[in-house]
Scaffold this motif. Sequence first.
Motif, PDB file in Angstrom:
ATOM      1  N   ASN A 109      43.606  38.878  64.318  1.00  0.00           N
ATOM      2  CA  ASN A 109      43.726  39.744  63.152  1.00  0.00           C
ATOM      3  C   ASN A 109      43.695  38.902  61.886  1.00  0.00           C
ATOM      4  O   ASN A 109      44.156  37.760  61.881  1.00  0.00           O
ATOM      5  N   ALA A 110      43.161  39.457  60.818  1.00  0.00           N
ATOM      6  CA  ALA A 110      43.205  38.804  59.509  1.00  0.00           C
ATOM      7  C   ALA A 110      43.492  39.854  58.449  1.00  0.00           C
ATOM      8  O   ALA A 110      43.272  41.050  58.662  1.00  0.00           O
ATOM      9  N   THR A 111      44.010  39.397  57.307  1.00  0.00           N
ATOM     10  CA  THR A 111      44.238  40.259  56.158  1.00  0.00           C
ATOM     11  C   THR A 111      43.179  39.969  55.113  1.00  0.00           C
ATOM     12  O   THR A 111      42.936  38.802  54.764  1.00  0.00           O
ATOM     13  N   PHE A 112      42.551  41.028  54.595  1.00  0.00           N
ATOM     14  CA  PHE A 112      41.488  40.905  53.612  1.00  0.00           C
ATOM     15  C   PHE A 112      41.967  41.492  52.289  1.00  0.00           C
ATOM     16  O   PHE A 112      42.185  42.700  52.179  1.00  0.00           O
ATOM     17  N   PHE A 113      42.152  40.625  51.288  1.00  0.00           N
ATOM     18  CA  PHE A 113      42.610  41.053  49.970  1.00  0.00           C
ATOM     19  C   PHE A 113      41.384  41.398  49.126  1.00  0.00           C
ATOM     20  O   PHE A 113      40.543  40.530  48.853  1.00  0.00           O
ATOM     21  N   ILE A 114      41.297  42.659  48.702  1.00  0.00           N
ATOM     22  CA  ILE A 114      40.078  43.192  48.113  1.00  0.00           C
ATOM     23  C   ILE A 114      40.250  43.444  46.611  1.00  0.00           C
ATOM     24  O   ILE A 114      41.157  44.169  46.199  1.00  0.00           O
ATOM     25  N   ALA A 115      39.368  42.839  45.815  1.00  0.00           N
ATOM     26  CA  ALA A 115      39.274  43.178  44.389  1.00  0.00           C
ATOM     27  C   ALA A 115      38.329  44.374  44.289  1.00  0.00           C
ATOM     28  O   ALA A 115      37.111  44.231  44.363  1.00  0.00           O
ATOM     29  N   SER A 116      38.909  45.557  44.132  1.00  0.00           N
ATOM     30  CA  SER A 116      38.162  46.801  44.340  1.00  0.00           C
ATOM     31  C   SER A 116      37.069  47.050  43.309  1.00  0.00           C
ATOM     32  O   SER A 116      36.117  47.792  43.582  1.00  0.00           O
ATOM     33  N   GLY A 117      37.153  46.448  42.137  1.00  0.00           N
ATOM     34  CA  GLY A 117      36.156  46.698  41.104  1.00  0.00           C
ATOM     35  C   GLY A 117      34.786  46.131  41.409  1.00  0.00           C
ATOM     36  O   GLY A 117      33.811  46.474  40.720  1.00  0.00           O
ATOM     37  N   PHE A 118      34.672  45.281  42.424  1.00  0.00           N
ATOM     38  CA  PHE A 118      33.394  44.648  42.741  1.00  0.00           C
ATOM     39  C   PHE A 118      32.726  45.238  43.983  1.00  0.00           C
ATOM     40  O   PHE A 118      31.641  44.785  44.367  1.00  0.00           O
ATOM     41  N   LEU A 119      33.371  46.226  44.604  1.00  0.00           N
ATOM     42  CA  LEU A 119      32.767  46.852  45.776  1.00  0.00           C
ATOM     43  C   LEU A 119      31.478  47.577  45.389  1.00  0.00           C
ATOM     44  O   LEU A 119      31.294  47.986  44.248  1.00  0.00           O
ATOM     45  N   ASP A 120      30.588  47.707  46.351  1.00  0.00           N
ATOM     46  CA  ASP A 120      29.377  48.513  46.185  1.00  0.00           C
ATOM     47  C   ASP A 120      28.442  47.969  45.105  1.00  0.00           C
ATOM     48  O   ASP A 120      27.988  48.695  44.216  1.00  0.00           O
ATOM     49  N   GLY A 121      28.151  46.677  45.193  1.00  0.00           N
ATOM     50  CA  GLY A 121      27.140  46.106  44.312  1.00  0.00           C
ATOM     51  C   GLY A 121      27.655  45.288  43.151  1.00  0.00           C
ATOM     52  O   GLY A 121      26.857  44.801  42.337  1.00  0.00           O
ATOM     53  N   GLY A 122      28.963  45.109  43.036  1.00  0.00           N
ATOM     54  CA  GLY A 122      29.515  44.292  41.963  1.00  0.00           C
ATOM     55  C   GLY A 122      29.356  42.802  42.241  1.00  0.00           C
ATOM     56  O   GLY A 122      28.913  42.391  43.318  1.00  0.00           O
ATOM     57  N   ARG A 123      29.744  42.014  41.263  1.00  0.00           N
ATOM     58  CA  ARG A 123      29.626  40.559  41.417  1.00  0.00           C
ATOM     59  C   ARG A 123      30.734  39.909  40.595  1.00  0.00           C
ATOM     60  O   ARG A 123      30.907  40.216  39.413  1.00  0.00           O
ATOM     61  N   MET A 124      31.486  39.010  41.199  1.00  0.00           N
ATOM     62  CA  MET A 124      32.569  38.344  40.500  1.00  0.00           C
ATOM     63  C   MET A 124      32.009  37.371  39.465  1.00  0.00           C
ATOM     64  O   MET A 124      30.899  36.854  39.612  1.00  0.00           O
TER      65      MET A 124
END
Length: 320
Positions: free
Chosen positions: A109-124
């Motif tokens: 198992n792993a935990t994935f910390f998600i910056a939600s504003g970059f989902l679906d085509g975003g880019r940091m």
Amino acid sequence: MKYPLLLRFLQYIATLASGVGKRKKLFILIYHRVLDAPDYMRPQEVDIESFDWQMALLSKYFNVLTLEDGLQRLQNDSLPARAVCITFDDGYADNFTNALPILQRYKLNATFFIASGFLDGGRMWNDTIIEAVRNMQDSILDLSELGLGKFDVSDKSSKNQSVREVIQKIKHLPFDQRKNYVEYIASVSQNLPEDLMMTSEQVKKLDQSGMTIGGHTVNHPILSSIDLNMAESEVLENKKHLEQLINKNVKFFAYPNGKPEIDYRENHAQIVKQNGYLGAVSTQWGVASKVSDPWQLPRFIPWDKVPHKFMLRMCRLYCA
């Protein structure tokens, strides 16, 4: 493992760590990406081959726990020897395409910390700089107009070095100023990728596969560089978005960039605590113990490139 002597050596290291099991320490490993192959612009990131042998070692010689189980057992002094949690920051697409199948192969198992504003085509923002410089045809990146000077980008090595310098120069600037600088740098390049981050559907499937989803703000700001109201909004709106997406509580948080008193402060930890998180992780280098603050847990990056050094580092940190 192909080599019998190496296998015996790794078993010996694991035995050493077992001998100090009474220390009740918890490794929390940080990953960001699992690349298809080594990348000269991202030399610190693991690729599929390295991640595979690292997960093989963890499954064979360590006790891999969910972050929730690890924190609970840390607090009630019931951790097994060589307890490990695996975490990923940001929400890159290769977490789903590359890391997930390997984790499933070894039943981890792993935990994935998600910056939600970059989902679906975003880019940091840092990825925009990396990819813009990668694509540059000129030999000089001229940022004199921004007061940053000029940078050699004539070959792979200089591109990598220049990116590191630029990122370091602007990382802690005020959020809007950093955004403007990144947009300027992006304007000198073309064909920037739009598929680096996960889609919402991939986050849902990660959760459905048994992985843990955690919060990481909406836009990945350095919390210490924005006002407290904005910081609270980043934490809360991210949590709400992810909880609506996976239809369950999001219990754990990772501070963007994550250095205590530099990237976030005690008042930001209080915001995280007050908004319903059970714990949070930093990037303070170290191994968690019972005296660790549950909302500022230390982590470290397993950057060693060969198995015996990877195991030695784990043992040294555990025994320290």
